[in-house]
Scaffold this motif. Sequence first.
Motif, short mmCIF file in Angstrom:
data_model
loop_
_atom_site.label_atom_id
_atom_site.label_comp_id
_atom_site.label_asym_id
_atom_site.label_seq_id
_atom_site.Cartn_x
_atom_site.Cartn_y
_atom_site.Cartn_z
N PHE B 294 10.82 21.90 5.93
CA PHE B 294 11.66 20.70 5.76
C PHE B 294 12.10 20.44 4.31
CE2 PHE B 294 9.30 20.01 9.71
CZ PHE B 294 10.37 19.84 10.56
N VAL B 295 11.48 21.10 3.35
CA VAL B 295 11.89 20.88 1.94
C VAL B 295 12.37 22.18 1.30
CG1 VAL B 295 11.18 20.01 -0.33
CG2 VAL B 295 10.22 18.99 1.74
N PHE B 296 11.49 23.19 1.26
CA PHE B 296 11.84 24.41 0.53
C PHE B 296 13.01 25.16 1.19
CE2 PHE B 296 7.12 24.75 -0.88
CZ PHE B 296 7.33 23.75 -1.81
N MET B 297 12.96 25.32 2.50
CA MET B 297 13.99 26.11 3.17
C MET B 297 15.39 25.48 3.02
SD MET B 297 14.11 27.73 6.96
CE MET B 297 12.84 28.94 6.85
N PRO B 298 15.52 24.16 3.28
CA PRO B 298 16.86 23.58 3.03
C PRO B 298 17.29 23.68 1.56
CG PRO B 298 15.55 22.12 4.39
CD PRO B 298 14.63 23.19 3.91
N LEU B 299 16.30 23.64 0.64
CA LEU B 299 16.65 23.67 -0.79
C LEU B 299 16.97 25.07 -1.29
CD1 LEU B 299 14.14 21.19 -2.48
CD2 LEU B 299 16.61 20.96 -2.31
N THR B 300 16.41 26.10 -0.68
CA THR B 300 16.66 27.47 -1.17
C THR B 300 17.69 28.18 -0.29
OG1 THR B 300 14.74 28.19 0.10
CG2 THR B 300 14.41 27.81 -2.24
N ILE B 301 17.31 28.52 0.92
CA ILE B 301 18.23 29.26 1.80
C ILE B 301 19.39 28.36 2.22
CG2 ILE B 301 18.43 30.39 4.04
CD1 ILE B 301 15.63 31.45 3.63
N GLY B 302 19.07 27.12 2.65
CA GLY B 302 20.11 26.18 3.07
C GLY B 302 21.09 25.91 1.95
N LYS B 303 20.56 25.75 0.71
CA LYS B 303 21.41 25.47 -0.44
C LYS B 303 22.29 26.68 -0.77
CE LYS B 303 21.00 23.94 -5.22
NZ LYS B 303 20.04 23.88 -6.31
N SER B 304 21.65 27.88 -0.69
CA SER B 304 22.41 29.08 -1.02
C SER B 304 23.54 29.30 -0.02
CB SER B 304 21.49 30.31 -1.03
OG SER B 304 21.05 30.60 0.27
N LEU B 305 23.35 28.83 1.22
CA LEU B 305 24.42 28.97 2.21
C LEU B 305 25.33 27.75 2.22
CD1 LEU B 305 22.40 30.47 5.21
CD2 LEU B 305 23.74 31.67 3.52
N ASN B 306 25.08 26.80 1.33
CA ASN B 306 25.89 25.60 1.21
C ASN B 306 25.93 24.82 2.53
OD1 ASN B 306 27.39 23.86 -0.29
ND2 ASN B 306 29.34 24.93 0.02
N MET B 307 24.76 24.64 3.12
CA MET B 307 24.66 23.94 4.40
C MET B 307 23.97 22.60 4.22
SD MET B 307 23.30 26.68 7.10
CE MET B 307 23.96 28.30 7.10
N HIS B 308 24.30 21.68 5.09
CA HIS B 308 23.62 20.39 5.07
C HIS B 308 22.17 20.61 5.57
CE1 HIS B 308 22.63 16.24 6.04
NE2 HIS B 308 23.64 15.91 5.25
#
Lengths: 157, 375
Positions: B294-308
């Motif tokens: 809920f924190v690291f994945m959205p911040l790393t992979i999610g962020k790199s893919l520019n996803m909400h």
Amino acid sequence: MFGFLQGKDAAASHRLARTSLFAGLKVGELNIVEGFMHERRYLPGEIVFDEGEEGQALYIIVSGRVVICHPGAANRPIAELGAGDFFGELALLDDSPRSAQALAGEATEAAVLFRGDFERLMQSHAPIASQIAMQLARHLGQRLRAMVAGAGGVAGQ
Amino acid sequence: MRRTAADYRSGPVVWSGVIASTCLVLFLFQKMLWLVVPFILALIIYYALLPAKQKLVMRGISHDAAAGYVAALAFSVVIGIFVLGLPWIAAHAVTWQESSVRYLDGGLNLITGTLKQLEGRSAILAQAQVSEQLAQKIAEHSDKFAEKYLGGVALAVAAWAPSVLLAPFLAFFMLRDGWRFKRFIGRAVPNAFFERTLYLLDQVDRTARLYFMGLIELTLLDTICLGAGLWLIGVSGALLLGLVTAILAWIPYIGSILGCLLVVLVAATDFPGNPEIAYGTVGLFIVVRLLDDFVFMPLTIGKSLNMHPLLTVLMIFVGGAVAGVPGLMLVLPVLGVAMVLGETLGRVITDPRLRARHAYAKLLQRQIVTADLRP
């Protein structure tokens, strides 16, 4: 073979060496830039890009002629460019809209440098990219001076 | 006034298409895992070796030669490690076998000890003699484990080995011919759509590269958190355990369970008379997994893919529902690529000017090729 032993003559015969943008690059460096280029062929009268379109690439005319004009005003061109000239250079700097339309005046072959590839060139081979960027700055400076001189002339009239 | 590309915003139709195509691709991927797994491994190898190849190309070496040199060097390193490491592995194999038996015993002691404690507190459990039954079943199971499962495991390894060996082969050709493929696609695109399509290819490449970089960042964050937590608790080999469990977490759910089991086994063996330590490691593991999801994945992979972040979490659940474990693993990179494709196709298809320019170019071509056919 032994391409590295070839000097300025080899660089001068390179098809990209005719372009002022790549002035000063050695033959090896021109080959590296060539690796980033895409080739396009346009029919006479075909639009290369439109005014207002988001710019992604710089075009270098390898052969043929390109007319820079406003849409529907090809008979009153802003500029006519031939082999060795380049256009659309602002697209290398940002993704602002194209300021005019580019139209092939005759059958034209162009080498295209995409902004993403130019950015990669800057990261991986900064000396070559900085030389190109310097030539680009000189070119834009000349154009700015010409515009200022033109505006001064109009103001003087 | 003509609409520019900058004005374009993906609507509900494009978004529905992106999510539907992501689900469809995941479903198809699940059906041909034998190809998808080596392909993903090949992509990881490709993105790891690509900078070295690009440096050689920048020095004036041809793409083919650069790919050959880099692949040969990587192959030599792997073979070298294998050859040098083989005697060491052989020398320590017996110790490892003993250690694994010791850790398994530690884990079993923890389970039976916990059950006995519960039986001491609950009359129902004491009557049911759960700990004795469990100990008996484990003894039976471990006696027949080899003959029951070893054949199946060996068969699965034999079935997967050729397809996994495909990975370095695929990676070499990606390294050698990837740029040619990009140009090949570029040449096939009509002039009117050229710049937009080039932009699309660049974005797909960037998305895939950032995803794998995000995955490496996520692994590092997980390793640091879990390693630090285990070190504070006092478990031996904390950093190594953290790294192994972080890599296992690349496989959602199953990898996490295996990682948790590993950590608990080590903690139970290190502190045999102190089950609270093992419970503490389970708690730590759950906290790190929650942080990861809920924190690291959205911040790393999610962020790199520019996803909400909300979309990232929801799509992980959708991926799991559509394609199980492979769906969980692949949903984010597939969604990232589908988003870029959907947005760019939306821009190209909904732009009447680009379509008109393409039609006009075809007309010009027709006029030229039919010029001498006219009377």
